[in-house]
Scaffold this motif. Structure first.
Motif, mmCIF file in Angstrom:
data_model
loop_
_atom_site.group_PDB
_atom_site.id
_atom_site.type_symbol
_atom_site.label_atom_id
_atom_site.label_comp_id
_atom_site.label_asym_id
_atom_site.label_seq_id
_atom_site.Cartn_x
_atom_site.Cartn_y
_atom_site.Cartn_z
ATOM 1 N N TYR A 337 0.831 -1.205 0.000
ATOM 2 C CA TYR A 337 0.000 0.000 0.000
ATOM 3 C C TYR A 337 0.868 1.258 0.000
ATOM 4 O O TYR A 337 0.623 2.200 -0.774
ATOM 5 N N ARG A 338 1.901 1.276 0.842
ATOM 6 C CA ARG A 338 2.790 2.441 0.878
ATOM 7 C C ARG A 338 3.513 2.613 -0.449
ATOM 8 O O ARG A 338 3.718 3.732 -0.917
ATOM 9 N N ALA A 339 3.906 1.501 -1.039
ATOM 10 C CA ALA A 339 4.656 1.567 -2.298
ATOM 11 C C ALA A 339 3.859 2.280 -3.383
ATOM 12 O O ALA A 339 4.379 3.153 -4.076
ATOM 13 N N VAL A 340 2.583 1.930 -3.521
ATOM 14 C CA VAL A 340 1.801 2.500 -4.628
ATOM 15 C C VAL A 340 1.251 3.882 -4.310
ATOM 16 O O VAL A 340 1.119 4.727 -5.203
ATOM 17 N N LEU A 628 -6.409 6.874 8.206
ATOM 18 C CA LEU A 628 -6.342 8.192 7.585
ATOM 19 C C LEU A 628 -5.886 8.061 6.137
ATOM 20 O O LEU A 628 -5.254 7.072 5.756
ATOM 21 N N LEU A 629 -6.196 9.058 5.335
ATOM 22 C CA LEU A 629 -5.787 9.049 3.932
ATOM 23 C C LEU A 629 -4.265 9.058 3.812
ATOM 24 O O LEU A 629 -3.693 8.428 2.918
ATOM 25 N N ALA A 630 -3.605 9.763 4.720
ATOM 26 C CA ALA A 630 -2.143 9.816 4.739
ATOM 27 C C ALA A 630 -1.694 9.858 6.195
ATOM 28 O O ALA A 630 -2.299 10.550 7.018
ATOM 29 N N ARG A 631 -0.641 9.124 6.505
ATOM 30 C CA ARG A 631 -0.151 9.093 7.883
ATOM 31 C C ARG A 631 0.639 10.348 8.201
ATOM 32 O O ARG A 631 1.657 10.623 7.561
ATOM 33 N N PRO A 632 0.183 11.131 9.187
ATOM 34 C CA PRO A 632 0.963 12.323 9.573
ATOM 35 C C PRO A 632 2.253 11.904 10.261
ATOM 36 O O PRO A 632 2.357 10.808 10.818
ATOM 37 N N LEU A 686 -1.059 13.953 -1.383
ATOM 38 C CA LEU A 686 -0.786 13.146 -0.202
ATOM 39 C C LEU A 686 0.080 13.923 0.794
ATOM 40 O O LEU A 686 -0.139 13.843 2.009
ATOM 41 N N SER A 687 1.039 14.693 0.288
ATOM 42 C CA SER A 687 1.885 15.512 1.168
ATOM 43 C C SER A 687 1.062 16.601 1.847
ATOM 44 O O SER A 687 1.270 16.909 3.025
ATOM 45 N N VAL A 688 0.115 17.177 1.091
ATOM 46 C CA VAL A 688 -0.775 18.199 1.670
ATOM 47 C C VAL A 688 -1.634 17.582 2.764
ATOM 48 O O VAL A 688 -1.778 18.142 3.863
ATOM 49 N N ALA A 689 -2.224 16.406 2.474
ATOM 50 C CA ALA A 689 -3.074 15.734 3.458
ATOM 51 C C ALA A 689 -2.278 15.374 4.707
ATOM 52 O O ALA A 689 -2.757 15.547 5.837
#
Length: 726
Positions: A337-340, A628-632, A686-689
């Motif tokens: 998942y992280r890869a894609v 979450l959509l992206a891990r902070p 993703l960076s913004v999220a």
């Protein structure tokens, strides 16, 4: 504002160029949403041998999981031996050392050897099986020039010599002899094997049929040793693609070079363009850049970047079954998942899961043969990537995006303007000096992009990564100075928290702008495919910390008198007072602790770091990632952002030392924002999220920290007033 109007105007124009550039990049990233999964034939064959089902059964099952291809490598001497084919392979020196070779092999072999035509680097192949001989002989005859090999016997026992040189030889390493006193003695070694063992001999028709009958397609992987490469080999391979209807969607190159290198890679490139075949960039095991294969970058550029990043399920990932307290293959799923989602991977080269060592000495594993575990993993994986608008299918690619020099120049001018504003808070620059520096910057930036564009963009990005977090800390110090000296202390805690939240958002917005500059300037397709990378990440994290100390000193000085009425800039007297300060033990201890924490902080940055996160931290990360959509980033919402709020709280309460120390920690969060956008393979959204989540959670945690400090301060006052411990 009026004094810096020109600089702010340049910055606004620069932001406009930034916005249009990022818009193009976001559009390119949004059209790259299809992920392809390719199965490893070799490893699935090994797994099937350990299971109660046939390989065909396994392939049929996986064909229902959105998987389309199985890779199939050309057969070679090595693979034939691994499949227990009836043949014998000897190095030339091994044949010569056999005492009975004249009686064992045919008269043709005896004549060849007696004539002194064989050398120690040759590879001698013999078999008594007609089928094996025909396959090897046909493969060599159709693919290679006769100068590379010689068929000695066309009758059993069949014999072939593949002519080698010292460049082809492979030796065992770290072998030495010791005597009774355990003193080492040098030993000269004969070649252990040869690169000729991996020369491609053709595709196995039976394997092709096994794949096709299961409902999957063949993704052929031709490979030959570059010393034997020729156009004849390539033409034969391309004919087999047509004969067996197995044109690949992606070339996953084997070995240390691309197909055709170094004599006919242009022929391969033309074939790929004509058949819309993508080049595969195989990500390294440390998840940074791609494997260094000769000719790969030149080929990708010749294809106008019709390429796809590939994630190979490396052995250490295959072994992550029931990892981090999971019940099944969840951690392997997390890795895919992280890869894609985070690294622009669009093809997963999947190998079956391993578990339970059955030979600890040789580190051998048993494959997982419970199909339901694979089914659950891929169904969860498909659902999770679906939240990002991704689907399984034939891998998509990104359009060839490039940033025009005009836009790079405008963005560079904005960075120059921001840097001069920053410099103005450190040094007392008059108007003439400011505009002189600006003029120099406006001239040098376009010149750099014209002369060395691929170096200039990295320099400007690094400049932005250092300048904007530093400028953000200027605002923090400005507010702290104002709260300590210009504003009456307020006892209303909720107002202090609101001020802290407001200032955190503003400070983070400045750093966020720096991150956007990095993401925009380095939007070239080579960065998105990680053919080129942004260097200087650690420098970009250290410099703002040093700058913060100088900025704080420019506002508050060091043992400075009459601080209230002085405008901020770094004075000689502050530096002198600091350098001639009496050194106390507590200072030394504090510096050592700070350096230790700093080392861990820097060592944790990057992919090849030797300092790893703890198991508990990784489990916590996984929980965030799954919900979450992206891990902070932990260092943002747990440390950096709350520390900035706490610093404002201390400034509001006129506690300068603690405000300064809090700011020192807060810089970590600000540099981390820019660092998030420095991962150029990660889509911008993703960076913004990730930054947004960190800010929201950081505000909550910062509020909790302030409440805890407030309770602690009141408790200390209570103890002091009542003299409880006296």
């Amino acid at each position: 504002m009026k004094k810096n109007a020109i600089f702010l105007l340049i910055l606004l124009v620069s932001i406009f160029a930034l916005a249009t550039t990022l818009s193009t990049r976001i559009n390119v990233e949004s059209n790259n949403k299809v992920v392809e999964i390719v199965l490893s034939y070799t490893e699935f064959q090994d797994m099937a041998n350990q299971s109660e089902e046939t390989l065909s059964w396994w392939f049929k099952k996986f064909s229902g999981l959105g998987i389309e291809y199985v890779d199939l490598q050309e057969e070679n001497l090595e693979s034939l031996l691994m499949q227990n084919k009836q043949l014998e392979v000897l190095m030339g020196w091994e044949l010569l050392q056999q005492g009975n070779w004249k009686e064992t092999y045919s008269s043709e072999v005896a004549t060849y050897v007696d004539g002194g035509q064989i050398n120690e680097f040759d590879v001698f192949v013999t078999t008594r099986t007609q089928e094996v001989f025909d396959f090897i002989a046909k493969g060599l005859t159709e693919r290679y020039d006769t100068e590379h090999f010689e068929i000695l016997s066309h009758q059993a026992p069949f014999a072939i010599v593949m002519k080698g040189t010292i460049e082809d030889a492979l030796y065992q390493q770290n072998l030495y002899l010791i005597d009774a006193d355990r003193k080492a003695s040098l030993q000269r070694h004969k070649p252990y094997s040869s690169k000729l063992m991996q020369v491609g001999l053709g595709f196995d028709v039976e394997k092709i049929n096994t794949i096709k009958e299961s409902g999957l397609k063949v993704l052929p992987r031709p490979y030959t040793y570059k010393a034997w490469m020729s156009e004849t080999y390539l033409e034969t391979v391309f004919e087999e693609f047509e004969t067996y209807a197995m044109k690949p969607s992606v070339f996953i190159f084997s070995g240390g070079e691309v197909l055709g290198y170094p004599v006919a890679d242009d022929l391969v490139t033309r074939y790929m363009i004509a058949n819309d075949i993508k080049a595969g960039l195989i990500e390294t095991s440390v998840q940074r850049s791609h494997l260094d294969q000769d000719g790969i970058d030149l080929m990708v550029r010749s294809l106008d970047y019709n390429a796809v990043r590939i994630f190979s399920v490396w052995p250490y990932i295959q072994e992550r079954f029931k990892y981090y307290n999971y019940e099944g293959a969840e951690e392997i799923e997390n890795t895919l998942y992280r890869a894609v989602t985070e690294r622009n991977i669009r093809l997963i080269y999947f190998k079956p899961i391993k578990h339970d060592k059955y030979n600890i000495r040789y580190d051998q594993f048993i494959y997982l043969t419970d199909y339901s575990e694979y089914e659950k993993m891929f169904e969860r994986f498909e659902t999770r990537i679906g939240q990002h608008g991704m689907t399984l299918g034939r891998s998509s690619t990104m359009d060839s995006i490039r940033v025009r020099i005009a836009k790079q120049t405008l963005m560079g001018w904005g960075i120059v303007a921001a840097s001069i504003l920053l410099l103005g808070y450190l040094l007392k620059l008059n108007k003439k000096m400011k505009y002189g520096l600006l003029a120099i910057g406006l001239l040098l930036v376009p010149a750099a992009f014209v002369v060395r564009p691929m170096l200039a963009d990295k320099v400007m990005a690094l400049w932005a990564a250092m300048a904007f977090p530093s400028l953000a800390m200027v605002y923090f110090c400005n507010r702290c100075f104002h709260y300590v000296y210009k504003e009456e202390k307020t006892n209303k805690l909720h107002q202090q928290i609101l001020y802290a939240v407001r200032d955190l958002i503003i400070v983070s917005a400045i750093s966020f702008l720096g991150g956007l500059f990095v993401a925009a300037i380095l939007s070239h397709i080579e960065y998105l495919l990680e053919m080129d990378i942004f260097r200087g990440v650690k420098i970009g994290q250290v410099v703002p910390i040093i700058a913060y100390v100088a900025i704080y000193a420019s506002y508050f000085g060091y043992k400075r008198k009459n601080k209230k009425d002085q405008e901020p800039f770094l004075r000689y007297k502050d530096i002198k007072n600091f350098l001639f300060e009496d050194i106390k033990i507590i200072y030394v201890v504090s510096v050592v602790l700070f350096l230790g924490v700093g080392y861990i902080y820097l060592a944790r940055t990057g992919h090849e770091t030797g300092v790893q996160a703890s198991t508990m931290e990784l489990i916590f990360r996984n929980i965030l990632e799954e919900n979450l959509l992206a891990r902070p980033r932990n260092k943002e919402f747990l440390i950096g952002f709350p520390a900035l709020m706490v610093g404002i709280y201390f400034a509001k309460n006129k506690i300068k030392l603690l405000a300064f120390l809090s700011g020192l920690v807060a810089v970590i969060g600000q540099t981390s924002i820019v660092n998030t956008f420095s991962h150029l393979r990660t889509p911008v959204y993703l960076s913004v999220a990730r930054t947004f989540y960190a800010l929201v959670i950081g505000i909550v945690i910062g509020t909790i920290y302030i409440l805890l400090f407030e309770i602690g301060i009141k408790f200390l006052k209570y103890v002091k007033e009542r003299k409880i411990f006296q």
